[in-house]
Scaffold this motif. Structure first.
Motif, short mmCIF file in Angstrom:
data_model
loop_
_atom_site.label_atom_id
_atom_site.label_comp_id
_atom_site.label_asym_id
_atom_site.label_seq_id
_atom_site.Cartn_x
_atom_site.Cartn_y
_atom_site.Cartn_z
N VAL A 92 37.53 28.86 49.26
CA VAL A 92 38.31 29.28 48.08
C VAL A 92 39.32 28.21 47.70
O VAL A 92 39.44 27.83 46.53
CB VAL A 92 39.01 30.63 48.36
CG1 VAL A 92 39.99 30.95 47.23
CG2 VAL A 92 37.98 31.74 48.50
N ARG A 93 40.04 27.72 48.72
CA ARG A 93 41.04 26.69 48.42
C ARG A 93 40.39 25.42 47.87
O ARG A 93 40.89 24.80 46.94
CB ARG A 93 41.85 26.37 49.68
CG ARG A 93 42.84 27.46 50.04
CD ARG A 93 43.82 26.95 51.09
NE ARG A 93 43.15 26.64 52.34
CZ ARG A 93 42.98 27.51 53.34
NH1 ARG A 93 43.39 28.77 53.21
NH2 ARG A 93 42.38 27.14 54.46
N TYR A 131 39.58 26.00 44.31
CA TYR A 131 40.75 25.85 43.43
C TYR A 131 41.03 24.35 43.18
O TYR A 131 41.32 23.94 42.06
CB TYR A 131 41.98 26.48 44.07
CG TYR A 131 41.95 27.99 44.10
CD1 TYR A 131 41.16 28.73 43.22
CD2 TYR A 131 42.72 28.69 45.04
CE1 TYR A 131 41.13 30.11 43.27
CE2 TYR A 131 42.70 30.07 45.09
CZ TYR A 131 41.90 30.78 44.21
OH TYR A 131 41.88 32.15 44.25
N MET A 159 36.36 32.26 39.71
CA MET A 159 37.53 32.43 40.59
C MET A 159 37.93 33.89 40.67
O MET A 159 38.37 34.38 41.72
CB MET A 159 38.69 31.57 40.08
CG MET A 159 38.49 30.07 40.34
SD MET A 159 39.93 29.08 39.96
CE MET A 159 40.01 29.25 38.18
N ARG A 160 37.81 34.63 39.56
CA ARG A 160 38.14 36.05 39.60
C ARG A 160 37.24 36.80 40.57
O ARG A 160 37.67 37.74 41.26
CB ARG A 160 38.01 36.64 38.20
CG ARG A 160 38.52 38.09 38.08
CD ARG A 160 38.09 38.70 36.76
NE ARG A 160 36.63 38.87 36.71
CZ ARG A 160 35.99 39.45 35.69
NH1 ARG A 160 36.67 39.86 34.63
NH2 ARG A 160 34.68 39.56 35.71
N TRP A 166 38.18 35.21 44.54
CA TRP A 166 39.50 34.85 45.08
C TRP A 166 39.88 35.65 46.33
O TRP A 166 40.74 35.25 47.11
CB TRP A 166 40.58 35.00 44.00
CG TRP A 166 40.89 36.43 43.59
CD1 TRP A 166 40.20 37.21 42.76
CD2 TRP A 166 42.01 37.20 44.03
NE1 TRP A 166 40.78 38.45 42.63
CE2 TRP A 166 41.94 38.46 43.41
CE3 TRP A 166 43.11 36.95 44.89
CZ2 TRP A 166 42.86 39.46 43.61
CZ3 TRP A 166 44.04 37.94 45.08
CH2 TRP A 166 43.93 39.20 44.44
N ARG A 167 39.17 36.79 46.55
CA ARG A 167 39.47 37.59 47.74
C ARG A 167 38.50 37.31 48.89
O ARG A 167 38.54 37.96 49.92
CB ARG A 167 39.42 39.06 47.40
CG ARG A 167 40.59 39.52 46.54
CD ARG A 167 40.57 41.02 46.34
NE ARG A 167 41.74 41.46 45.62
CZ ARG A 167 41.99 42.73 45.27
NH1 ARG A 167 41.10 43.67 45.59
NH2 ARG A 167 43.08 43.05 44.63
N ARG A 177 38.54 31.31 53.25
CA ARG A 177 39.66 30.77 52.48
C ARG A 177 39.53 29.26 52.27
O ARG A 177 40.02 28.73 51.28
CB ARG A 177 40.99 31.07 53.18
CG ARG A 177 41.25 32.53 53.49
CD ARG A 177 40.96 33.43 52.27
NE ARG A 177 41.84 33.09 51.14
CZ ARG A 177 41.68 33.57 49.91
NH1 ARG A 177 40.65 34.36 49.64
NH2 ARG A 177 42.53 33.25 48.96
#
Length: 927
Positions: free
Chosen positions: A93-94, A97, A81-82, A85-86, A90
């Motif tokens: 990414v979501r 998560y 995730m680090r 995350w950018r 998205r």
């Protein structure tokens, strides 16, 4: 050169090795989970248990893999995730998560389900929530991972299919390697399982012995069931074997008796199935050199495993008729290594279903489970004579009004209590791992394993006063005693003055009176006392005082600790074949009772005491009656002391004496001093006092039926149905059938409260049967045995198991069949015979040794022309019926040998209060 793909892998080369570790662990865990799910599904669909030793190792693997996965997963997830995350995608990414959160939920719920240390959650609802989260979250995680990849780099379907194929293959192999169990619980042991253990009816499932370590692993149980273990450690079950001085004295004699007759202790096995499971099932019991003092199995008693490893109740015949097997344990149950024992304990906590199924079967909660040792008969192999019925708590309870199973009781509770546990294993607040919210109190409780039942001797010898008091709690107020009335002239035919209080008659100096005293059982669901009724010492102590001077007494204890033999005892005076009293629990010699003074549940017992009022007396006379209890009589205690002097077991001749009930009244003397204060009123309704008195008279037999009729007439005057209903019982016994019909009819007309319809039907059936009105009798008995109606279900009543009524129904059907003599009636006759056959067989399913049912089947089969079946049941009837001719000689010898017991065995017994009262006896001496 081709242009690079627009998606760049989110897994950096530095994380790839960690990802592969996670992937391997997930694959193994997935395969393992599929296996566990398959077994769970198989159990759910077949309603059989497939969990076994292999399954527990697989579950241990599940825990280990889950724990190994936590660290690499968290490290990978956080670093991944680090790194991402950018990212501009998205949606990916979501979804990543979300996937991470679901996986965290999966791991956290799994950790909570392990119940490890501070993570332990006991609330059942919370555990159900965590369980389903743990089951559902993997499916959500798969869906989330799929979506996560859909919005990321292209899915390599071939790789995924191979991965899933590997998982499925490993899971399938796991299922195939699972032993084809399923557990053989609830099955009667094989014939080989019986051979060693006879004449006990106990058996192992495979005929082999059980290891000592399995039967005596109580410390393992204590780790999670500390409160249960602590109460069991003070119980009579814990001290049932050679560690019990009373039992040791008796079993030594039985072993010697067996050795003298056949050179082995085989006959003593009859005792061992219930009392000595540890030496019995390990094979040590038959060792002629068995050390009954120092061998560890001698002190085991009825261990946790001895009860909880029973897998089947073979019948309700008693005599340990059960099947037991060495239970399958979790992997490290016997390990001495603290770490492995901890792992084993966590396995039990995390996956307790297998433990529950192994050690807590449904029948452990059932009354029939208690029957295996609390119903007894003496077999011919023991006594060299024939079948004789011994103690029988089970049938006494099941045929009572308290259990809701007996249609012939005198009283019925508002709601039946069909289980022994409420009284003998009450709920106790506990923090044990196995504690549950078993009632509406909101407290976590367990069933108390002290098994309270009145044995005050064992804890007293060990100095455990708290356990003595617990045993006394169940004894106190289990019955009551009532100084009910006086009869003039000191005769049973004398005029009755009753009930005392509010009536307070004046006594006349120089006259004689009978003090009519009634004992009534209250809280018991079985006969009082049942069990060791030949050695239990229950007696009535009645004292008459003028001032501080004793003018009459019965039930005194002498300086040697012996109760006056001319007292009234609530016991069984049992004899051997020579007419000697069974006074040392020598079961092999039991033959016939001289008398049986036990009291049925919800019934009364009337006692007559003759008081001669001295001439010239002025002081009011105080009469005090107490029912007193001592676990063993003095004669038996002295025998125990002699037989166990070499053992070092804690023992003493003095036992606590418990007062079960008491009553007191003071009566003035004509021309003497007035009462200082009036007598307190009794808190018993007048109709019930009359009714209890009448019941006591009725149960004595034909000697006092006229007095019983008088009592029930008074009950009817007081507006209770019990009066005419019980009067009908009296009239039926006297043969006054028309009068009995009228009395039963009057009883049926009451509606506030109404007479129990089942009792009315049973009694009407009896009367109709005697009058030859067989069709009406058949309808009466069928009504009793019909399925319960709504009201009965609400109250917990079901009389379809009352085998006394079942037998009456069968006999009536047989008598109807005998009337069908014409050839044209053959089909109808045979149908009635088949119906009678079915009824008698119902009885035998409930009580296999029922002589009446075997006699009925003998008659049925003879009429049907089945000579082989008739001969079989003729033989069984002969085996189980009492041998009345053989009894006469023993009873005659006992009557000559024991004058006090002979007196107590008479049809009408009057105890003289001044038989043994010295002139200078004081009130203090009298107590």
């Amino acid at each position: 050169m081709a242009a690079p793909h627009k998606y760049r892998s989110a897994i950096t080369p530095g994380l790839r090795w960690l990802f592969r570790i996670v992937l391997v662990l997930v694959a193994l865990l997935g395969a393992n989970s599929v296996y566990l799910t398959a077994i769970t599904a198989l159990e759910a669909t077949t309603e059989r248990s497939y969990q076994n030793y292999y399954y527990q190792y697989m579950f241990l693997g599940h825990l280990v893999l889950g724990l190994l996965l936590i660290l690499p997963f968290l490290v990978f997830g956080v670093l991944h995730m680090r790194n991402t995350w950018r990212r501009k995608n998205r949606r990916a990414v979501r979804m990543g998560y979300f996937l991470f959160a679901v996986c965290l939920l999966l791991l956290i719920s799994g950790l909570l389900l392990t119940r490890a240390g501070p993570l332990e959650v006991r609330d059942e609802l919370a555990r159900q929530v965590f369980y389903w989260l743990h089951v559902i979250s993997p499916l959500v995680a798969i869906w989330a991972y799929w979506l996560h990849r859909l919005v990321g780099p292209p899915i390599k379907w071939r790789v995924g299919a191979g991965y899933l194929g590997l998982v499925g293959t490993v899971a399938a192999v796991g299922v195939l390697l699972h032993q084809s169990d399923p557990r053989s619980w609830y099955q009667v042991g094989s014939p080989e399982g019986v051979k060693y253990f006879e004449p006990s009816l106990a058996r192992t499932s495979n005929g082999k012995f059980i290891s000592e370590r399995a039967l005596m692993n109580d410390d393992f149980c204590r780790e999670c069931h500390a409160d249960t273990h602590a109460s069991w450690a003070q119980s009579a079950h814990r001290f049932s074997s050679f560690n019990n001085p009373a039992y040791l004295a008796s079993i030594r004699e039985t072993r010697e008796y067996s050795a003298e007759r056949e050179g082995s202790v085989r006959r003593a096995r009859w005792c061992a199935g219930c009392h000595d499971p540890a030496p019995f099932f390990t094979g040590k019991f038959d060792d002629p050199n068995y050390d009954d003092v120092r061998d560890p199995t001698a002190h085991a008693g009825i261990t946790c495993t001895a009860c909880h490893a029973i897998t089947h109740i073979n019948s309700t015949r008693g005599n340990a008729d059960y099947t037991i097997e060495e239970p399958l344990r979790y992997p490290f149950a016997y390990s001495k290594n603290p770490a492995l024992r901890w792992i084993n304990r966590q396995l039990v906590k995390a996956k307790p279903e297998f433990h529950k199924q192994t050690f807590l079967k449904p029948f452990h909660r059932d009354t029939d489970f208690c029957s295996v040792c609390h119903k007894v008969h003496l077999p011919e192999e023991l006594n060299e004579y024939k079948f004789l019925r011994g103690q029988n708590h089970h049938d006494s309870f099941m045929l009572s009004g308290v259990s809701g199973g007996g249609a012939r009781s005198f009283y019925y509770p508002p709601k039946a209590d069909a289980n022994c546990n409420r009284c003998h294993m009450p709920l106790a607040e506990s923090d044990d791992f196995g504690a549950r919210r078993n009632d509406d109190s909101g407290r976590r409780t367990v069933h108390d394993h002290l098994f309270v039942g009145g044995n005050t001797a064992l804890p007293h010898w060990r100095g455990e006063q708290d356990a003595v008091e617990r045993q006394q709690e169940i004894l106190r107020d289990c019955l009551r005693i009532d100084l009910f009335g006086l009869r003039e002239e000191g005769k049973i035919e004398g005029a009755l003055i009753a009930p005392l209080r509010p009536v307070t008659p004046e006594l006349k100096a120089g006259k004689s009176y009978l003090i009519e005293t009634v004992i009534r059982t209250l809280t018991l669901g079985h006969h009082f006392t049942q069990g060791t009724a030949d050695s239990n010492e229950v007696w009535v102590e009645l004292t008459a005082l003028a001032g501080d001077r004793v003018i009459g007494r019965s039930g005194a204890i002498d300086e040697n600790g012996r109760v006056d033999p001319w007292s009234h005892f609530v016991n069984v005076f049992m004899l051997d074949r020579e007419g000697n009293r069974i006074d040392r629990r020598n079961a092999q010699d039991i033959f016939v009772p001289l008398y049986n003074h036990q009291i049925p549940p919800g019934a009364g017992q009337s006692i007559h005491y003759r008081l001669n009022v001295p001439e010239g007396i002025q002081e009011p006379i105080t009469i005090e009656a107490r029912v007193r209890y001592r676990k063993f009589d003095r004669q038996y205690l002295e025998y125990i002391a002699k037989q166990t002097a070499d053992t070092g077991l804690p023992f003493g001749l003095d036992l606590p004496i418990t007062t079960l009930a008491s009553d007191r009244i003071t009566l003035p003397v004509v021309g003497g001093e007035p009462l200082a204060e009036p007598n307190a009123a009794r808190d018993i309704p007048a109709w019930q006092r009359w009714n209890d008195y009448g019941i006591g008279l009725l149960l004595k037999g034909v000697g006092e039926l006229r007095q019983a009729e008088q009592a029930f007439t008074e009950v009817e005057k007081l507006g209770r149905y019990d009066g005419p209903l019980n009067l009908a019982r009296v009239l039926f016994r006297e043969g006054r059938l028309d009068d009995a019909v009228e009395a039963a009819k009057r009883a049926s007309e009451y509606d506030d409260p109404p007479a129990p319809p089942w009792t009315l039907s049973w009694l009407s059936g009896q009367i109709n049967r005697q009058q030859g009105r067989l069709e009406a009798a058949r309808e009466n008995f069928a009504a009793v045995l019909s399925p319960p109606n709504a009201e009965m279900r609400e109250r917990g009543f079901d009389f379809r198991g009352d085998y006394e009524v079942i037998n009456l129904h069968g006999q009536t059907l047989f008598d109807l069949a005998r009337r069908k003599r014409r050839p044209a009636d053959r089909a109808e006759r045979d149908e009635l015979l088949r119906q009678a056959e079915a009824e008698f067989k119902k009885t035998l399913r409930l009580d296999a040794e029922n002589a009446t049912a075997h006699y009925g089947l003998q008659q049925v089969y003879a009429m049907l022309g089945d000579d082989e079946a008739a001969a079989l049941h003729r033989e069984l009837h002969g085996a189980y019926k009492p041998d009345d001719n053989a009894r006469d000689r023993a009873v005659a010898a006992a009557r000559a040998r024991y004058p006090a017991a002979n007196h107590a065995a008479e049809a009408v017994v009057i105890y003289d209060l001044d038989r043994d009262v010295p002139d200078d006896t004081t009130a203090e001496q009298g107590r």
